[in-house]
Design an enzyme around this catalytic site. Structure first.
Site, PDB file in Angstrom:
ATOM      1  N   CYS A 439       0.824  -1.219   0.000  1.00 52.93           N
ATOM      2  CA  CYS A 439       0.000   0.000   0.000  1.00 52.93           C
ATOM      3  C   CYS A 439       0.846   1.252   0.000  1.00 52.93           C
ATOM      4  O   CYS A 439       1.078   1.857  -1.017  1.00 52.93           O
ATOM      5  CB  CYS A 439      -0.895   0.056   1.225  1.00 52.93           C
ATOM      6  SG  CYS A 439      -1.607  -1.470   1.730  1.00 52.93           S
ATOM      7  N   GLU A 441       3.934   1.514   1.806  1.00 54.16           N
ATOM      8  CA  GLU A 441       5.295   1.329   2.289  1.00 54.16           C
ATOM      9  C   GLU A 441       6.290   1.503   1.147  1.00 54.16           C
ATOM     10  O   GLU A 441       5.963   1.311  -0.011  1.00 54.16           O
ATOM     11  CB  GLU A 441       5.461  -0.032   2.972  1.00 54.16           C
ATOM     12  CG  GLU A 441       4.876  -1.214   2.227  1.00 54.16           C
ATOM     13  CD  GLU A 441       3.423  -1.522   2.600  1.00 54.16           C
ATOM     14  OE1 GLU A 441       2.605  -0.587   2.632  1.00 54.16           O
ATOM     15  OE2 GLU A 441       3.120  -2.695   2.828  1.00 54.16           O
TER      16      GLU A 441
END
Lengths: 804, 258
Positions: A439, A441
């Site tokens: 997502c 990171e």
């Protein structure tokens, strides 16, 4: 201005999409069957080879297919949208769910159907694995207080023990450059250098041999498709299809063994690699990295030579996206709510800049954007890297796609991410070359270990509830961390704060213990051989990623409920300690009975009227900053299991990328002093609490950017709702683009938009059939709205409804 | 520094001037336009505004110092820079708190924030001039050119307003005339065409046509007041487009909506 309409151009793609979209999610027994056989046949083998043999057996025996019209081939299980089983990770929950419900298809959300004829086989296979799985062994190691805290749900680490790692981007560039034969040659060279008399050489030998075997298995897997294509050529009459199959046979004969020579071969190469990584490991968030960068040389060359058209490039990309969407993973019900809507978080990143600060957007970036927009699928999770010199055209086209209203692409800001990576000791070149994973990171592709985010969840709001109750959980009655006193005992806000710090210190430690338990067992039981062979410098070091093979290895857990914590502290500070208009006893009583009665409702309203995070109000925003710093000051003292074993880092940082855990984390938490009722979801990510950001989108950004974002290298998640009318028409669209530019300049980490009215969502709740392709942004990823359970749906409606 | 009465401050304002703006709604207005969608800003004093449950009213109106307002406005500086936005003072009526308004605008200009006012033009020229000095863009509401009709639907005559419009036009300020298009009240071909004619005469280059909407209706009940246009419907898109063409035929740039 006419709105851009994103419509699939290719009938082939349209057909393939319809097929995958209409497939009811299923479960496939094959992987479980073959891995069990392989383990039984190789009980004495070193774990690396046992894993390699297992992957070999699966790839040799699993059903493969080429669907009509497919240009890219390779399947994860016996059908699309069908999850393989990974019994080596956990089986107890499968047996329990089947015993209780007969199948996996009766869940309120994320259900899967296992064909009846395979139920008995699965139950039988389960018997072999009982007590041998990752989950079982982790559970043996977990200290009692951690188990207790997990039941209280102040921490949640189950995902790591049942699902494994994932969250990684391998070195696709290397494979495109020299093929798997090149990887094998690398391993071979290391093998030849080994002096078996040296310490550790025997272990390394097994590891390197496993790498060679696994890479060969992948090559042979591709050759199975070559053969299948040849067989199918005989069976079809249509000359176009014949030609396509011949082409597929040719491709699969060559890649991924050898380096691809053109764009088509390159796409097929990355798909094979990405696919087998997901057959090898049960992890999710396996990501593709900067696709527009590493595929561009192939694209450019083919276009210049006139051997490919843009239309065909788009068709290939769309076939790839369908393949990504076809992958799903089966998760225990107890964990499914943390990532609702069958997410696999397969991230594709486009845009960004190079180390000279030059923008790297290219024509392929635009084609990727457009093709993802046309598909309207939940995969890939498309991320756009933006910066102050992003081309106007790129920002506008990204905004156009966002405006189309299905949550993609998410925007990620070079202006804060690159400095944040540099601050963690990442080299200059590598920092500029970062990619998104899962997502929100970030990691350096091909050089970073697993789970740069995604270790154990910390329920910050539960931690606050425990702080107010002297470590006793009102829901379960469990005593966790006693001795700091409860709210009635604190004479000043400072005393409360000291107790909060002590509690956070305690739960932080517990969460790290969970990570260490999972990591040591993942290392011992389920090393990923293919993945390790594609992450630098595993081969050279003779270590898997989990043993410290990666160049960088920094991780973070996920902290959930920050906004509620800040708002709760603001209420307490204002009413109890400053205005003294509310007594601690009274507050605690009304929290305990969930604001019952007139007085309870009055107190609830009072609490809701207190300053709320998300409106640029320093009173509460600074409490959010301080509450988060409390955690930061603790977590920075801890190391992960790779520390001192090779990688740069080996430490922790923070992340607000809590996926959809805000729903289950809220379910276990009683009423809180921010006016939130018991069991209601907490706020998600770094976003404000649902319905409390009354100052509009600028206020939200003003609050969020006060957080120590530089230090939150695990990613900061911001969901921003925009009513459709605020992006419609030229004048409002221009403002929306300016808003994005302000986001860049304000150095916020990430933003994703839900541009869909609550009215539409309600309609979808009532007529799910008609809204099958209504895609919403859940939290760092997109999901088909109608596949979510009602709680998550309601949470999204609440988030969308906000008027400003 | 003076204090003023502020009804509310809205960020991400997108209908009152260019770019992304912060709109400061002042409280107190000498007009009583029947269609007013923010009646809670009319009364010059704090008042209670009752919620659906009519239990506890919300107090509308907050006395704020110039610096307090400017601090709020400055928070969104990055958004103004990126969008060509700024601050808009609206109301209520800006001219009713002229000194306060002028000081806010002056402070904003010192910070290089683009300033706009949204005004009925109803006030003394002295007050208007004071405010105009620090205003980059004037959004000037013209409701009706017929003074009697104006009196009937707004409670005041328009002589002062038209006079101020003429004077302001001579200062070469950037100015946009805004006409709230209220069916049956001021949407006649004649009235709109005459207003466009006046704009042309005065060298005002742009007119905004704002379609009536009934979003303010429920507010009247909350203030325990009667809504006089109960059954009025919004003008059709055709009608709005027709009026737009009418304005354009006078060589004036026209836009539907703010």
């Amino acid at each position: 201005m006419k709105d851009k309409v994103y419509q699939i151009q290719s009938p082939r793609v349209e057909k393939l999409r319809e097929s995958v979209l209409s497939k009811r999610p299923g479960v496939c027994i094959e992987r479980a069957r073959y891995i069990t056989e392989a383990y039984q046949e190789n009980e004495a083998a070193p774990i690396y080879l046992k894993r390699a043999k297992a992957v070999e057996k699966i790839l040799q025996n699993m059903s493969i297919y080429i669907k009509d019209g497919e240009l890219i081939v390779g399947n994860q299980a016996s059908d699309e949208r069908t999850a393989p089983i990974f019994p080596e990770y956990a089986v107890e929950w499968m047996e329990a769910e089947i015993e209780a419900e007969g199948n996996f298809d009766k869940r309120s959300g994320d259900n899967f159907h296992l064909p009846k004829e395979h139920i008995d086989e699965l139950l039988e296979l389960v018997q072999y694995w009982k007590g041998k799985t990752l989950h079982a062994k982790c559970y043996q190691l977990l200290p009692d207080e951690v188990k207790k805290a997990s039941k209280v749900k102040v921490i949640h680490g189950e995902g790591n023990m049942t699902s494994g790692d994932g969250h990684i981007v391998p070195d696709f560039e290397k494979v495109l450059d020299k093929g798997l034969e090149g990887i094998i040659a690398e391993a071979q060279a290391e093998l030849e250098k080994l002096d078996l008399g040296e310490v550790d050489a025997i272990r390394r030998k097994a590891f390197l041999e496993a790498i060679i075997l696994t890479n060969k298995s992948v090559m042979n897997f591709a050759k199975r498709y070559a053969q299948l294509a040849k067989d199918q050529v005989e069976e079809v009459a249509d000359p176009t299809i014949k030609e396509e199959l011949i082409k597929i046979a040719e491709l699969c004969e060559r890649v991924p063994a050898k380096a691809p020579r053109n764009f088509y071969e390159a796409v097929q190469t990355i798909w094979f690699i990405h696919l087998v990584l997901q057959i090898e490991s049960n992890g999710h968030s396996a990501s593709l990295g900067r696709v527009d960068q590493y595929l561009y040389p192939f694209y450019k060359n083919d276009i210049e030579e006139g051997t490919i058209t843009k239309e065909f490039v788009k068709e290939l990309l769309e076939c790839l996206w369908i393949k990504l969407f076809s992958i799903i993973k089966l998760r225990p019900t107890s964990h499914a709510g943390y990532g609702a809507g069958y997410p696999t978080y397969q991230n594709v990143t486009i845009g960004g800049q190079n180390a000279q600060g030059k923008d790297e957007t290219n024509e392929l970036s635009y084609l990727i954007l457009e093709s993802v927009a046309e598909m309207k699928l939940t995969q890939p999770n498309l991320s756009v890297r933006v910066h102050t010199n992003s081309p106007e055209r790129f920002l506008r086209e990204a905004a156009e796609v966002i405006k189309a209203g299905y949550g993609m692409p998410a925007l990620h800001n070079d202006e804060i991410i690159i400095p944040s990576l540099l601050d963690k000791g990442v080299s200059y070149e590598d920092a500029y070359g970062y990619t998104m994973v899962g997502c929100v990171e970030v990691a350096v592709p091909g050089k970073w270990g697993y789970r740069c985010t995604g270790m154990t969840f910390l329920n910050m709001l539960k931690a606050l509830e425990l702080t107010l109750n002297d470590g006793v959980d009102p829901r379960t009655g469990y005593e966790l961390f006693k001795g700091q006193g409860n709210l009635n005992d604190f004479r000043s806000f400072d005393q409360l704060w000291k107790a909060w710090e002590a509690h956070i210190a305690y739960y932080t430690k517990l969460s790290v213990i969970v990570d260490h338990v999972a990591d040591t067992q993942l290392e011992e039981l389920v090393p990923d051989i293919l993945c390790s062979s594609l992450v630098n410098d595993c081969i050279k070091r003779g270590k898997t990623v989990k043993e410290g093979g990666a160049i960088y290895d920094m991780v973070s857990g996920l902290q959930v409920g920050l906004a509620n914590v800040a708002n709760s502290f603001a209420s307490i500070k204002k009413y109890i300690f400053e205005e003294k208009s509310l007594k601690a006893e009274e507050l605690m009583e009304s929290l305990a009975n969930n604001f019952a009665g007139d007085r309870g409702q009055f107190i609830k309203k009072m609490l809701l009227d207190a300053p709320k995070y998300g409106n640029g109000d320093d009173y509460v925003d600074q409490l959010a900053v301080a509450a988060y710093k409390t955690y930061m000051n603790q977590i920075k003292n801890y190391k992960n299991t790779r520390y001192g074993r090779g990688p740069i880092g080996g430490n922790y940082y923070m992340s607000t990328s809590g996926i959809s855990s805000n729903v289950p984390m809220g379910t276990v938490t009683g009423a809180t002093p921010d006016g939130r009722e018991a069991e209601k979801p907490t706020a998600e990510g770094a976003s404000p609490t649902q319905g409390t950001d009354v100052k509009g989108p600028t206020g939200v950004l003003n609050s969020v950017t006060k957080l120590p974002t530089m230090m939150i290298t695990g990613g900061q998640l911001l969901n921003q709702k925009f009513p459709p009318e605020l992006v419609a028409g030229e004048r409002q669209f221009d403002r929306f683009v300016s808003f994005i530019k302000a986001f860049i300049n304000l150095k916020a980490w990430h933003v994703q938009f839900n541009i869909v009215s609550s009215k539409t969502l309600r309609a979808a709740q009532h007529n799910p059939e008609e809204y099958r392709d209504l895609i919403v942004r859940v939290a760092g990823y997109c999901a088909q709205f109608v596949t979510l359970d009602q709680k998550t749906q309601d949470d999204i409606i609440a988030r969308t409804e906000q008027k400003f | 520094m003076s204090e003023g009465l502020v009804a509310r401050i809205e960020s991400y304002g997108v209908y009152d001037g260019p770019g992304i703006r912060t709109v400061v709604f002042l409280k107190g207005c000498p007009l009583r336009c029947q269609w007013c969608s923010s009646p809670e800003t009319q009364h010059r004093g704090q008042e209670y505004y009752y919620g659906e449950d009519s239990s506890k009213g919300e107090l509308v109106g907050r006395y704020m110092s110039v610096e307090e307002v400017v601090e709020v406005v400055k928070q969104d500086m990055t958004f103004y820079n990126q969008s060509g936005g700024g601050v808009t003072l609206s109301g209520g009526e800006v001219l009713s708190q002229a000194k306060f308004s002028a000081e806010i605008l002056k402070r904003c200009q010192e910070e290089y924030i683009h300033t706009a006012i949204e005004t009925s033009g109803y006030g003394s020229w002295g007050n208007f001039k004071q405010v105009l000095e620090f205003t980059d863009l004037v959004l000037f509401d013209i409701k009706h050119l017929d003074s009697n009709k104006h009196l009937e639907v707004t409670g005041v005559e328009n002589t002062w307003i038209i006079d101020n419009l003429r004077r302001a036009a001579q200062l070469n300020k950037e100015m946009i005339i805004r006409i709230p298009v209220i069916p049956g009240v001021n949407d006649s071909k004649e009235n709109i065409s005459q207003t466009a004619q006046l704009a042309q005469e005065l060298g005002i280059k742009e007119v905004h046509l704002l379609a009536y909407h009934s979003l303010g209706r429920e507010k009247y009940a909350r203030l325990d007041r009667e809504y006089l246009l109960e059954n009025l419907e919004s003008p059709s898109d055709e009608k709005m487009n027709y009026l737009k063409k009418l304005v354009e035929s006078k060589g004036i740039k026209a836009q539907i909506g703010g």
